[in-house]
Design an enzyme around this catalytic site. Structure first.
Site, mmCIF file in Angstrom:
data_model
loop_
_atom_site.group_PDB
_atom_site.id
_atom_site.type_symbol
_atom_site.label_atom_id
_atom_site.label_comp_id
_atom_site.label_asym_id
_atom_site.label_seq_id
_atom_site.Cartn_x
_atom_site.Cartn_y
_atom_site.Cartn_z
ATOM 1 N N LEU A 1 52.203 43.394 59.656
ATOM 2 C CA LEU A 1 51.752 44.701 59.160
ATOM 3 C C LEU A 1 52.539 45.187 57.930
ATOM 4 O O LEU A 1 53.750 45.327 57.977
ATOM 5 C CB LEU A 1 51.854 45.752 60.276
ATOM 6 C CG LEU A 1 51.350 47.156 59.893
ATOM 7 C CD1 LEU A 1 49.911 47.129 59.439
ATOM 8 C CD2 LEU A 1 51.527 48.128 61.043
ATOM 9 N N HIS A 2 51.826 45.409 56.846
ATOM 10 C CA HIS A 2 52.455 45.912 55.628
ATOM 11 C C HIS A 2 51.458 46.656 54.756
ATOM 12 O O HIS A 2 50.272 46.368 54.760
ATOM 13 C CB HIS A 2 53.088 44.771 54.823
ATOM 14 C CG HIS A 2 52.093 43.779 54.280
ATOM 15 N ND1 HIS A 2 51.476 42.847 55.077
ATOM 16 C CD2 HIS A 2 51.614 43.593 53.025
ATOM 17 C CE1 HIS A 2 50.654 42.111 54.335
ATOM 18 N NE2 HIS A 2 50.708 42.548 53.082
#
Lengths: 433, 412
Positions: A234-235
């Site tokens: 997740l980014h």
């Protein structure tokens, strides 16, 4: 299984040797090193009303501090230390002449020396794979600071802070292949190893970062898997570019809402006269109100396997959501060779109108018509878009009001629907589910 | 949430020699007064002392802003404007024009104005502004740049605001009162003497429902009025600029000498609240082409005294020649460098200058300037706890970002 071959973008210097597991002692972001780290910490103030007008945010000195002194200062420091793969300020950039003002950048270094890799594009949600590269393998020198909720009324900065077990650290790291100055990655709860998947808490964190930066030219973006995210950890991405993006200038038409948003104060609109169809979210009594509506829309999309991109614009006041289908078309062989040859990956920045081009020829010949054609390939068809919109409404508990009979308003002339721009628009696509 | 055992850096670093608050406050005050002085003199230096009176006699509603001063503040507000907006002179001058915008102001219009300023061009657009009492009103906004004849730089913007008269087709209801239903604020301001209740209630209702979609369109007469007002302000400014010999014009003239920094670049650089200069290595003797307000207040010089000069005027007795040589070497190698120099202010007093120099490129990717960031070594840490080094790097970062400011005219 649908896959496409593409050159992966290198986001971290530790990505190259991702498969070999290195013993630690090199200050990574993994469980071995991060909990005992002394990284700087920016603790943002608790959720409050977003600034109501464009005027409020900019005159506040701490706002200037976060973006200008902290983020850009740290970024420049990493540049002096030679952590980037190239000097992005040496990349030529220009505004393509025309109505829309598409921005082109010639970036010959971003994809250099990389072999195309196979990417699975038919699953928007894929489980986290610890064997693949992920941000826990990044060295701490690539981290600029931690970005976490402070809970107070004022934002605070700590030069070095220890990690508290109860509060999983979220970090802001450099992107070693920047597409503009200040290009960073926001990695929520890095130790939790979350896959690329929107949740309400992480999305709110991203919105907070946009609000703290307080500049209309510092935007955050999100690419889902299947919509050109390369790393399944997740980014969000963010960078600074002081020109309005074409999508931010595009006219919008408000969707009258009969039920569902009454308390939160969030407004939704349709993007008009733009090559990619999308939804625009704005308003909200608090950042959380806005974040929740957008995040719930994203959650529905990902659970229904529709790839999408999100642009967080105007200091977190306006959010653009684009369901897309380019990668799938590409995998099915439906994208023309001419477009494929340019190697443009229509991720969130390209969709918003910032085109990063890899070949000088494409850069020099780039025209508005060309940019429009590339982006039009990304959009859902009108029919499919309406369908998706209806699902999103259902999933988020919204009911669209009966379209009221508006007075013949002279402004409507500019609110031309996307479909009407037949000169530009080639046929949209249907995502097969 | 962050654990409470952390204490903010400001306290952690108390022992490291942070300036005691009174000195910091005095410094801040001094910086403030420097900006005030720049705002005060913005018009008089260019158009002579008579300009204020001359502008004051013009009947129109207009503002004049100075893009060269940080924050792009308003430096003049006409009587008509103050009456229309309900603000006092002191509440307006020194602020940015954004203060008149509010929740229902159309973001696209704001963006168009922002772009016109960046691109230094004339723009006429309708805009929903807010008065001091919080009530919104539609105006026709007419912006035009004023150029300095000598170098073609934009030195001021004139912003005329003509209230837009509300016509019946703009509104959805209230047919009977329509003739009175003007969105001209004069109606509100002037009819304070026992005016009829119908008008009052209509206007109240009207303002409640006023949003971006329900709007007035400017008539040709209003457009012409805005243009005429702008022309009369511009001709007044042109006329009085001749008294000082620093003539202005309303069209950009090509200049023979140094290519001026664009106004958009000037505005971006003006937002950087630290002492720095830009020097141009491609010109003989590497002259200063931009100096920040904070540089002027740190050194005591005024802008026209430093622009075009090499930075060596800061050196003097006690400046280390070896360090100067190191700096020269770095510049020759197009490298960034940091050094400590003893420098002198205009009044002769000296200060330890923590200097950081870095080459910066323009939007085409070519080396264009050096940014030189000065920092008084007595100012160890700012209130947010960033080290001098980090603050200097922040300035370099901001300058690099500003350099990548694009104009749609930059296309081929």
């Amino acid at each position: 299984m649908l896959t496409i071959k593409r050159v992966p973008t290198v986001l971290s210097n530790y990505q190259e040797d991702a498969t070999e597991s290195r013993g630690c002692g090199r200050n990574c972001l993994g469980k071995c090193c991060l909990p005992v780290s002394k990284l700087p910490l920016y603790a943002f103030k608790s959720d409050s009303k977003p600034p109501v007008s464009p005027s409020d945010a900019i005159e506040d000195p701490p706002v200037d501090f976060f973006l200008n002194s902290l983020l850009l200062g740290q970024w420049e420091d990493r540049m002096n230390r030679g952590l980037f793969r190239y000097d992005v300020t040496a990349c030529e950039t220009k505004v393509i002449p025309g109505e829309q003002g598409f921005i082109a950048q010639l970036n010959e270094g971003r994809h250099l020396k990389k072999r195309p890799t196979e990417f699975r594009v038919d699953r928007v949600l894929q489980p986290f794979d610890p064997a693949k590269f992920n941000f826990t393998k990044v060295g701490q020198e690539e981290v600029l600071f931690r970005f976490e909720a402070g809970g107070g009324q004022k934002s605070l900065f700590f030069d070095s802070a220890s990690v508290d077990e109860a509060n999983p650290p979220s970090v802001v790291a450099i992107n070693v292949s920047p597409i503009e100055y200040g290009h960073v990655l926001l990695i929520p709860h890095v130790l939790d190893c979350l896959p690329q998947r929107i949740d309400t808490e992480s999305f709110l964190l991203a919105l907070h970062m946009a609000a703290e930066a307080g500049s209309p030219y510092f935007r955050l973006g999100y690419n889902s898997l299947g919509a050109f995210a390369t790393i399944n950890h997740l980014h969000f991405q963010a960078y600074y570019l002081s020109v309005p993006f074409p999508v931010e200038k595009a006219p919008t038409r408000k969707i009258p809402i009969a039920k569902g948003l009454a308390d939160g104060g969030v407004k939704m609109s349709l993007l008009m006269n733009y090559p990619v169809r999308g939804l625009v979210y704005e308003g909200g009594n608090t950042l959380k109100d806005l974040a929740d509506v957008v995040a719930n829309s994203c959650i529905w999309l990902q659970e229904n396997n529709i790839p999408f991109n999100v642009l967080i614009s105007d200091s977190g006041r306006r959010i653009f959501l684009f369901p897309q289908c380019y990668a799938e078309k590409q995998a099915l062989g439906e994208v023309s060779q001419e477009l494929l040859d340019t190697q443009v990956n229509p991720a969130v920045w390209e969709i918003s109108g910032h085109m990063v081009l890899k070949r000088r020829k494409d850069y020099e010949e780039a025209s508005e018509d060309y940019a429009w054609r590339v982006l039009a390939e990304v959009s859902l068809s009108e029919e499919r878009f309406q369908e998706v919109k209806a699902y999103i409404f259902e999933a988020t508990g919204l009911v669209e009001a009966e379209v009221e009979d508006m007075d013949a308003d002279e402004n409507k002339a500019t609110y031309q629907s996307t479909t009407a721009s037949a000169t530009h628009f080639s046929q949209g696509c249907l995502v097969l589910r | 949430m962050v654990a409470l055992r952390l204490c903010p850096i400001a306290t952690i670093h108390d022992h490291t020699g942070t300036l005691p608050p009174p000195a910091a406050a005095a410094m801040a005050e001094e910086m403030g007064s420097c900006r005030d002085r720049l705002i005060d003199q913005s018009l008089t230096a260019r158009y002579s002392g008579w300009i204020l009176e001359a502008l004051d006699e013009l009947p129109d509603n207009f503002l004049i802003t100075d893009p060269v001063i940080s924050g792009h503040p308003i430096v003049f507000a006409s009587r008509g404007f103050l009456a229309m907006s309900g603000y006092a002179w002191e509440e307006v001058v020194g602020r940015n024009g954004r203060i008149f915008q509010g929740p229902a102001t159309d973001w696209r219009s704001v963006m168009e104005i922002r772009e016109a300023i960046r691109e230094e061009r004339t723009l006429q657009i309708r805009l929903l502004n807010y008065r001091n009492d919080g009530t919104p009103h539609w105006i026709l906004f007419h912006l035009c740049p004023v150029f300095a004849m000598e170098d073609g730089r934009v030195i001021h913007f004139v912003a005329v605001q003509v209230p837009i008269l509300r016509r019946s087709r703009c509104s959805r209801s209230g047919a009977r009162e329509m003739i009175f239903g003007a969105c001209r604020n004069e109606v509100r301001l002037d009819e304070d003497c026992g005016c009829n209740l119908a008008v009052d209630s209509f206007l109240d209702m009207d303002n409640k429902g006023l949003d971006a979609e329900e709007s007035c369109k400017a008539s040709d007469r209003e457009k012409e009025k805005a243009l005429n007002a702008a022309n009369s302000v511009l001709s007044t400014m042109t006329h009085y600029s001749k008294l000082t010999g620093r003539v202005v014009c309303t069209k950009r003239r090509g200049s023979a000498g140094i290519a001026p920094l664009s106004s958009s670049l000037n505005i971006s650089l003006g937002r950087i609240k630290q002492s720095f200069v830009l020097t141009n290595p491609h010109l003989p003797d590497m002259p200063i082409v931009y100096a920040s307000d904070e540089f002027l207040s740190l050194t005591g010089y005024s802008r026209h005294e430093v622009l075009g000069c090499n930075c060596r005027f800061l050196n003097g007795p006690g400046t280390d020649a070896g360090v100067l040589q190191q700096i020269k070497d770095c510049i020759r190698a197009e490298q960034a460098c940091s050094a400590r120099l003893l420098n002198h202010r205009k009044d002769g007093s000296s200060f330890g200058n923590l200097l950081h120099i870095s080459p910066v490129r323009d939007a085409s990717g070519k080396f264009a300037f050096y940014v030189e960031v000065q920092m008084d070594e007595n100012l160890k840490r700012d209130e947010h706890g960033l080290s001098p080094k980090m603050r200097q790097l922040g300035v370099v970062g901001q300058v690099k970002v500003a350099m990548r400011t694009l104009s749609s005219r930059a296309g081929p």
